[in-house]
Design an enzyme around this catalytic site. Structure first.
Site, PDB file in Angstrom:
ATOM      1  N   GLU A  10      34.679  40.556  42.265  1.00 52.93           N
ATOM      2  CA  GLU A  10      35.091  41.005  40.934  1.00 52.93           C
ATOM      3  C   GLU A  10      36.585  40.820  40.685  1.00 52.93           C
ATOM      4  O   GLU A  10      37.310  41.800  40.455  1.00 52.93           O
ATOM      5  CB  GLU A  10      34.666  42.463  40.725  1.00 52.93           C
ATOM      6  CG  GLU A  10      33.169  42.632  40.709  1.00 52.93           C
ATOM      7  CD  GLU A  10      32.688  44.010  40.267  1.00 52.93           C
ATOM      8  OE1 GLU A  10      33.469  44.979  40.347  1.00 52.93           O
ATOM      9  OE2 GLU A  10      31.529  44.117  39.855  1.00 52.93           O
TER      10      GLU A  10
ATOM     11  N   GLU B  65      24.651  41.750  41.423  1.00 46.84           N
ATOM     12  CA  GLU B  65      24.585  43.179  41.731  1.00 46.84           C
ATOM     13  C   GLU B  65      23.920  43.914  40.575  1.00 46.84           C
ATOM     14  O   GLU B  65      24.112  43.558  39.409  1.00 46.84           O
ATOM     15  CB  GLU B  65      25.988  43.790  41.874  1.00 46.84           C
ATOM     16  CG  GLU B  65      26.770  43.380  43.081  1.00 46.84           C
ATOM     17  CD  GLU B  65      28.149  44.058  43.111  1.00 46.84           C
ATOM     18  OE1 GLU B  65      28.304  45.155  42.534  1.00 46.84           O
ATOM     19  OE2 GLU B  65      29.065  43.476  43.691  1.00 46.84           O
TER      20      GLU B  65
HETATM   21  C1  GLA Z   1      31.077  46.777  41.692  1.00 44.49           C
HETATM   22  C2  GLA Z   1      31.487  46.247  43.053  1.00 44.49           C
HETATM   23  C3  GLA Z   1      30.690  46.832  44.182  1.00 44.49           C
HETATM   24  C4  GLA Z   1      30.421  48.301  43.969  1.00 44.49           C
HETATM   25  C5  GLA Z   1      29.750  48.495  42.652  1.00 44.49           C
HETATM   26  C6  GLA Z   1      29.369  49.943  42.380  1.00 44.49           C
HETATM   27  O1  GLA Z   1      30.165  46.001  41.056  1.00 44.49           O
HETATM   28  O2  GLA Z   1      31.438  44.847  43.127  1.00 44.49           O
HETATM   29  O3  GLA Z   1      31.428  46.613  45.363  1.00 44.49           O
HETATM   30  O4  GLA Z   1      31.623  48.994  44.022  1.00 44.49           O
HETATM   31  O5  GLA Z   1      30.621  48.096  41.637  1.00 44.49           O
HETATM   32  O6  GLA Z   1      28.730  50.082  41.137  1.00 44.49           O
END
Ligand code: GLA
Ligand code: ZN
Length: 689
Positions: A158, A314
């Protein structure tokens, strides 16, 4: 003829299903890995994203590397038919590095350097950080590029944020020098004569700051563009050693929902496959349908970035733990939310995370394996069921979404429109406006692409420009050609106001689209939150097939027709009776202009229902859908796959159109009317249209 995209990895030509896996948190207990493998198989998980925050486990001391634990994990994956997106660990760094080389730490806008801690807070320019990343990524590439379990690279995590250190200031100046060549050009583009802000030496130029410069729109815009470019440059730096060892392994980095800080359309050019992290916070105060529309918009945007299937990297298997109130997914929602991504073009369903951490801030975030440690949980059951569902959908892999409607949403427009002072500093609601238009298409089951100014427009029949405030001359010409060639354009108030430097168009708005739209927008009135005006649809009601009055709020533009026909007029204030909705016939096409923000969704649904029919825009189903139920479409050219997705939270009755359908999950024929349970869905197949 069938046309499908090749699978994301030839090693795993089925839907990928899995999670972020952090075995570096469980090294003290070797039994965990063994148990995880058993549970992964039981859950129908075939892929894990691994090592995302593992720098300290991989390089516990400067220059001392420890790969044996990762060897063990990847080898046992390979033995058990599980694959890995192997991460580069740059999203967080070990304490020894921050201590020894403070330059890796980010400097905030106020010019104060951060302390060690958190994550996602390194300087993208720091030579030391870049060197450390190169060393780490080279070692990972040399050791694992040919590993049978490794499918590709998950680069960092991210990416986001900005740094204002001296290295970044130098890089910003270099970026500006390459862009403008001379200070005269920069001063002109930034309208620097304003408040005597003319620069006489490059060294005077700095990033925007709360205690320094923040009022020069061109400056702010260029800083955002630079930060975006510098992030992409860092990504390119990361993948260089990986590509050098094995150019065939795909690289991706996980994006976030309509993330503000990075122009993902630029970023998309250098990633091999788009992946993103979707965290809908279901069952909140906003209706699930509204939440679903926002996430559908994002899925569509991420698919359109490369016009091909993407990855849901994710999502949560149950709840998130960072929202004010953490709601559990109600029964049915896990499958619905996961297949929503598939309906819009995802070829994977992945989670954060596999096993709940025992400590620290994410210990209560949803995960496939709970602290209880076994498979006898509701969440595990939902995940395992989805694994079985995905295994039955292999024929959909690589299919496309054949959209004939598109919404234009550029990052630099978003930055510019939100930065401007006036006409409504109390809230322009650009993003909500875009999604309000989108939601109407979503309710109608119209497959939609989210495009940028540089995209080819020839595949579309309907193009929507909500508040395209920053609009290049060149884009205006291409949109005009789109209309002349038979396209239907919808443009709103506050379009065509500034050029790419955020300098206002002289000679009348909407600048490059004035002739296309056949109007001149002379003034714009900002309304207070409790004020409204009316859009009275009378003249145009026969043509559009609906009429009536609709409340308009926030922004009301005062326009003159210059060839366009008036379809609706304002009802109140000193501009009562003046046009608010117009249409201009141009060449073989039509250009509609909506001069004010209509408050209720009902108007947009009726309006786009009419326009989609008039323009002959493809819908997933030729049938009326209940509110909160959408239909989405994937196709391989021979078969269409229609997803009927119920987000209303109620039981609904859906009536299909006349085609012969088969339910993909059961293989049974489907026709006529069926009942969709709350949060229910169906995947139906028919011959392609
Ligand atoms: C983000 C991060 C993950 C985790 C999630 C939790 O997407 O990439 O590492 O922290 O949030 O929702
Ligand atoms: Zn920096």
């Amino acid at each position: 003829m069938t046309t499908k995209f090749p699978p994301i990895s030839p090693k795993l030509p089925v839907f990928m299903h899995g999670a972020d896996y952090n075995p570096d948190q469980w090294q003290h207990d070797p039994k965990v890995l063994e148990e995880d493998i058993r549970l992964m198989k039981l859950a129908g998980c075939n892929v894990m994203a691994i090592g995302i925050f593992a720098w300290a486990a991989l390089e516990p001391e400067e220059g001392v590397f420890q790969f044996e634990w990762l060897d063990r994990v990847l080898d046992s994956f390979a033995e058990n038919g599980i694959y890995a997106w192997l991460a580069t660990p740059s999203g967080a760094r070990p304490a020894w590095m921050s201590e020894k080389y403070p330059e890796v730490l980010r400097v905030e806008k106020n010019r104060v350097r951060n302390l060690h801690g958190m994550r996602h807070n390194h300087c993208f320019t720091s030579p030391v950080y870049r060197e450390k990343v190169t060393i780490m990524n080279t070692k990972l590439a040399e050791r694992y590029s040919q590993h049978p379990a490794v499918l590709g690279w998950h680069i960092s995590n991210e990416y986001g944020g900005e740094c204002h250190c001296d290295y970044c200031q130098e890089a910003f100046r270099g970026w500006l020098q390459r862009k403008y060549g001379t200070l005269d050009k920069l001063n002109m583009a930034w309208w620097a004569s304003f408040w005597s802000h003319t620069y006489t030496s490059w060294s005077q130029v700095e990033s925007p700051a709360p205690h320094g410069e923040s009022m020069v729109h061109g400056h702010n815009l260029d800083w955002r563009r630079f930060v975006s470019d510098q992030t992409i440059d860092f990504y390119n730096h990361e993948i260089k050693p990986l590509k050098a060892v094995n150019p065939d392994l795909p690289c991706t980095t996980n994006f976030m929902d309509w993330f503000y800080g990075i122009d993902y359309r630029e970023f998309a050019k250098v990633v091999d496959v788009i992946s993103w992290d979707a965290y809908p916070t279901w069952h909140e105060k906003a209706s699930d349908a509204a939440i679903a529309a926002w996430f559908s918009f994002n899925h569509d945007m991420f698919r359109t970035l490369k016009h091909k299937p993407f990855m849901l990297m994710e999502s949560t298997p149950s709840l998130t733990n960072w929202q004010p109130v953490s709601k559990l997914k109600k029964p049915g929602m896990h499958k619905l939310s996961s297949l929503q991504a598939v309906a819009h073009g995802s070829d994977t369903v992945q989670y954060f995370q596999w096993r709940k951490s025992r400590g620290a801030s994410e210990k209560f975030h949803g995960a496939v394996i709970d602290h209880a440690g076994h498979e006898h949980t509701r969440v595990f059951g939902d995940v395992a069921e989805l694994g079985r569902t995905l295994a039955g959908l292999t024929e959909l892999l690589g299919t496309n979404v054949p959209a004939e409607a598109a919404i234009l949403a550029d990052w630099d427009n978003r930055w510019a429109v939100n930065d401007a002072q006036g006409p409504r500093n109390g809230g322009l609601h650009y993003e909500q406006t875009v999604v309000q238009h989108y939601k109407a298409l979503w309710e109608l089951g119209v497959p939609t692409d989210i495009v940028g100014s540089e995209d080819d427009l020839s595949a579309y029949k309907l193009l929507i420009l909500p508040m395209a405030y920053l609009l290049r001359e060149e884009t205006g010409k291409r949109i005009d050609a789109f209309v002349k060639n038979g396209g239907t354009l919808v443009s709103t108030y506050w379009t065509g106001v500034v050029d790419e430097n955020d300098l206002c168009y002289l000679g009348g708005y909407p600048g490059p689209l004035r002739e296309t739209l056949g109007i001149w927008a002379e003034e714009i009135d900002g309304l207070h939150d409790d004020q409204q005006n009316r859009l009275i649809l009378e003249q145009g009601s026969a043509r559009l097939g609906f009429g009536g009055e609709y409340a308009v709020h926030e922004l009301c533009e005062l326009i003159h027709t210059e060839g366009a026909q008036t379809l609706a007029v304002y009802g109140d204030d000193f501009y009562a009776g003046r046009p608010v909705l117009t249409v201009n016939e141009r060449g073989a096409g039509k250009a509609y202009y909506l001069g004010a923000r209509v408050r209720d969704d009902a108007f947009y649904e009726a309006f786009y229902n009419s326009l989609a029919s008039e323009a002959g825009v493809r819908r997933a189903l030729d049938a009326e859908l209940p509110a909160g139920v959408t239909a989405q479409l994937r196709s391989d050219g021979e078969h269409d796959y229609v997803f009927v997705l119920g987000f209303s939270g109620r039981e609904e009755t859906v009536t299909l159109d006349g085609a012969a359908y088969t339910d993909v999950e059961t293989g049974e024929p489907a026709a006529g009317t069926f009942t969709l349970p709350p949060y229910g869905l169906r995947v139906l197949k028919r011959s392609a249209r």
